[in-house]
Write an enzyme that holds these catalytic residues in place. Structure first.
Site, PDB file in Angstrom:
ATOM      1  N   TYR A 125       0.858  -1.192   0.000  1.00 46.03           N
ATOM      2  CA  TYR A 125       0.000   0.000   0.000  1.00 46.03           C
ATOM      3  C   TYR A 125       0.890   1.237   0.000  1.00 46.03           C
ATOM      4  CZ  TYR A 125      -4.393   2.406   0.230  1.00 46.03           C
ATOM      5  OH  TYR A 125      -5.457   3.199  -0.087  1.00 46.03           O
TER       6      TYR A 125
ATOM      7  N   ARG B 263      -8.884  10.555  -8.098  1.00 44.69           N
ATOM      8  CA  ARG B 263      -8.038  11.249  -7.116  1.00 44.69           C
ATOM      9  C   ARG B 263      -7.235  10.209  -6.344  1.00 44.69           C
ATOM     10  NH1 ARG B 263      -6.846  12.288  -2.274  1.00 44.69           N
ATOM     11  NH2 ARG B 263      -8.300  10.666  -1.585  1.00 44.69           N
TER      12      ARG B 263
ATOM     13  N   LYS C 165      -5.995  -2.058  -0.749  1.00 44.18           N
ATOM     14  CA  LYS C 165      -6.853  -1.842   0.412  1.00 44.18           C
ATOM     15  C   LYS C 165      -7.448  -3.163   0.895  1.00 44.18           C
ATOM     16  CE  LYS C 165      -7.912   2.072   2.458  1.00 44.18           C
ATOM     17  NZ  LYS C 165      -7.633   3.472   2.146  1.00 44.18           N
TER      18      LYS C 165
ATOM     19  N   GLU D 149     -13.519   4.686  -2.621  1.00 44.55           N
ATOM     20  CA  GLU D 149     -12.091   4.965  -2.425  1.00 44.55           C
ATOM     21  C   GLU D 149     -11.563   5.903  -3.507  1.00 44.55           C
ATOM     22  OE1 GLU D 149      -8.590   4.808  -0.367  1.00 44.55           O
ATOM     23  OE2 GLU D 149     -10.420   3.766   0.208  1.00 44.55           O
ATOM     24  N   ASP D 150     -10.940   6.994  -3.087  1.00 45.74           N
ATOM     25  CA  ASP D 150     -10.224   7.916  -3.977  1.00 45.74           C
ATOM     26  C   ASP D 150     -11.085   8.474  -5.103  1.00 45.74           C
ATOM     27  OD1 ASP D 150      -8.047   7.757  -2.395  1.00 45.74           O
ATOM     28  OD2 ASP D 150      -6.790   6.642  -3.776  1.00 45.74           O
TER      29      ASP D 150
ATOM     30  N   ASP E 257     -11.680   7.739   2.564  1.00 52.57           N
ATOM     31  CA  ASP E 257     -10.947   9.000   2.508  1.00 52.57           C
ATOM     32  C   ASP E 257     -11.576  10.042   3.423  1.00 52.57           C
ATOM     33  OD1 ASP E 257      -9.179   8.144   0.283  1.00 52.57           O
ATOM     34  OD2 ASP E 257     -11.060   8.094  -0.809  1.00 52.57           O
TER      35      ASP E 257
ATOM     36  N   ASN F  96      -0.380  12.233   1.625  1.00 48.37           N
ATOM     37  CA  ASN F  96       0.461  11.164   1.107  1.00 48.37           C
ATOM     38  C   ASN F  96       0.310  11.101  -0.405  1.00 48.37           C
ATOM     39  OD1 ASN F  96      -1.944   9.558   0.669  1.00 48.37           O
ATOM     40  ND2 ASN F  96      -1.863   8.941   2.810  1.00 48.37           N
TER      41      ASN F  96
END
EC number: 1.1.1.38
Length: 560
Positions: free
Chosen positions: A100, A153, A171, A242-243, A266, A413
């Site tokens: 990850y 993203r 994940k 996610e993202d 997120d 990050n």
């Protein structure tokens, strides 16, 4: 030791060796080799999973670059998932950054170049009328956890198109490694809605749909087609967003959180782990979270999600909502969010400061971060901007002028995007700042003493949330369940003897921590009416039953 019944398997020969969930490689017993037509397909010596794992670790250690190590680990995952997770379990802290963050960011950027074998589902817009068929085609039938992204993203790297698939894969590996959820229950999905990344569109190796991203009503209708298909196929699944870009992340969460058991890691996972870490930091100082005055650099969906979670925690500690909101200051590139600003997004509106409350501040029209720190008497600073180097020496020194031990949390990050390094923060604060980061950093050497840097890593939280939801059979994830997860993490951190500087237990202890978080989440789900009441004994048994361990089971041949 829990007795495991044999598994009855319909596959044999090469087909069995090609199944990542069932393959044992050289660990098939002689009886299994005879019964499943494997004679001659494997080396003579029968090995244990321990010896296989030792060889795999030696091979892993021979690679020089982190990306090569990531590719090697993914190859093991795609051929023998039990061995993959056995290796992770025995080297968790070393391997986690490889599967990850931060390495997964590079893997997403290089996805089409390093692609080897299919994993998960690629749901593309041009084939939107076949989504039900796609879900039926999934190799895993009893899916309980889905992680889905649209790749827009990815970490701090922006639009990676279908390269974002690396995030759901990584994940879900952590759902298993940290939360004990069987890989047989986990399905990664990427929604291929095109990409606005010009480099990908021009790359002949790019494997996704070569088209600018769909937006607006087209996008919303496509996502809805997907969600409704998932509900038909797996009505009790836990779906993690996610993202997604901030323009879509909060609206999608708000739209679907009462339709399907879902959450956005997120926004909500980051908020839960951040508040758990902050509670632990305050406990280290002998203070409460509601004593703090908190500034955020970055007011996107993640930052606002953390801030809202902090407001709820302050209310739990006795403040009114108005009192709590007056202690939280959101700053973006245009300055402090106030009621004088136009074009704020809906999720930002509840966190504005009213200029009437700032009448005693000595300010100009633009209220920047340093002004907020000085005028607002800030004691806690979060970085969620995705922009490196914004926590300058002047910023840190201003914090230290307010309190003896400021709490500084640069959470952006991957590592290349962090607002300031722990080493710089420690040096500029003369060793007084309490620091946790979003990406892994080595201990900081200050005045001949090493200071540990805790990683405020969502992996402390989301596996436990997932395990708790499965154990409770919850129908939704409430804010109270997330608060329970935060408090359970803070409580767990106080139970471990930690080295200097550490706010959280070592990541190597994450599996028992996940069980504690899962129990707290499950209890809260029942209290909130989102799961049927069961006895404590039943809930504990469910947690044990749902906690998968990477061990080979005995196979029996299915008779027809």
């Amino acid at each position: 030791m829990t007795f495991q019944r044999p598994l009855y398997i319909p596959f044999a020969g090469p087909a069995l060796l090609e199944s990542p969930l069932l393959n044992k490689g050289s660990a098939f017993s002689q009886e299994e080799r005879n019964n499943f037509n494997l004679t001659g397909l494997l080396p003579h010596n029968i090995e244990t999973i321990e010896s296989q794992s030792t060889r795999a670790y030696q091979q892993l250690s021979s690679f020089k670059s982190d990306l090569d190590k990531h590719i090697y680990l993914r190859n093991i995952q795609d051929t023998n998932e039990t061995l993959f997770h056995h290796l992770i379990e025995n080297h968790l802290e070393e391997v986690m950054p490889l599967i990850y963050t931060p390495t997964v960011g590079l893997a997403c950027e290089q996805f089409s170049k390093i692609y080897r074998r299919k994993r998960g589902l690629f749901v593309s817009y041009p084939e939107r009328h076949k989504i039900d068929d796609m879900l039926q085609n999934a190799t895993k039938q009893n899916v309980k956890v889905i992680v889905v992204t649209d790749g827009e993203r990815i970490l701090g790297l922006g639009d990676q198109g279908i390269g974002g698939m690396g995030i759901p894969i990584g994940k879900l590996a952590l759902y298993t490694a940290c939360g004990g959820i069987s890989p047989a229950y986990c399905l990664p999905i990427v929604l291929d809605v095109g990409t606005n990344n010009s480099q990908l569109l021009a790359d002949p190796m790019y494997m996704g749909w070569r088209n600018p991203r769909i937006t607006g009503e087209e996008y919303n209708e496509f996502v809805d087609l997907f969600i409704q298909a998932v509900k038909r196929r797996w009505p009790e699944v836990l779906l993690q967003f996610e993202d997604f870009a901030q323009t879509n992340a909060t609206p999608l969460l708000n739209k679907y959180r009462d339709q399907i058991c879902c959450f956005n890691d997120d926004i909500q996972g980051t908020a839960a782990v951040s508040v758990g870490t902050l509670i632990a930091a305050c406990q280290n100082k002998g203070e409460k979270l509601s004593d703090q005055r908190i500034a955020f650099l970055g007011s996107g969906s993640a930052g606002c999600g953390i801030a809202q979670h902090i407001v709820r925690q302050m209310q739990r500690e006795g403040l009114t909502q108005e009192q709590a909101r007056q202690r939280v200051f959101m700053v973006d590139r245009y300055g402090l969010l106030t009621d004088q600003m136009t074009n704020l997004q809906a999720f930002q509106q509840p966190l504005i400061q009213y200029t009437k409350d700032l009448s005693h501040w000595d300010i100009s029209s633009h209220i920047g971060l340093e002004q907020v720190i000085k005028q607002g008497n800030i004691s806690v600073l979060f970085g969620v901007s995705g922009q490196p180097g914004l926590f300058t020496q002047e910023v840190v020194e201003s914090l230290c002028a307010n309190v003896d031990h400021p709490i500084v949390l640069p959470l952006s990050n991957p590592t290349s995007r962090v607002e300031a390094t722990p080493k710089d923060i420690t040096t500029w604060s003369h060793g007084q700042a309490i620091v946790a980061t979003g990406s892994p950093f080595p201990p900081t050497l200050y005045e001949n003493e090493y200071i540990e840097v805790s990683q405020c890593n969502n992996s402390y939280i989301f596996p436990g949330i997932g395990l708790g939801v499965l154990a409770a059979r919850a129908t939704a994830i409430s804010d109270n369940m997330l608060m329970a997860a935060s408090q359970a993490l803070a409580d767990a951190s106080m139970q471990y003897e930690k080295v200097k500087g550490a706010l959280l237990p070592p990541l190597g202890e994450i599996r028992p921590i996940s069980k504690s978080i899962a129990y707290a989440v499950a209890k809260q789900a029942i209290a909130d009416g989102l799961a049927l009441p069961v006895s404590e004994e039943t809930m504990q048994r469910r947690l044990v039953d749902n906690f998968w361990a990477p061990k080979y089971r005995t196979y029996r041949r299915t008779s027809f």
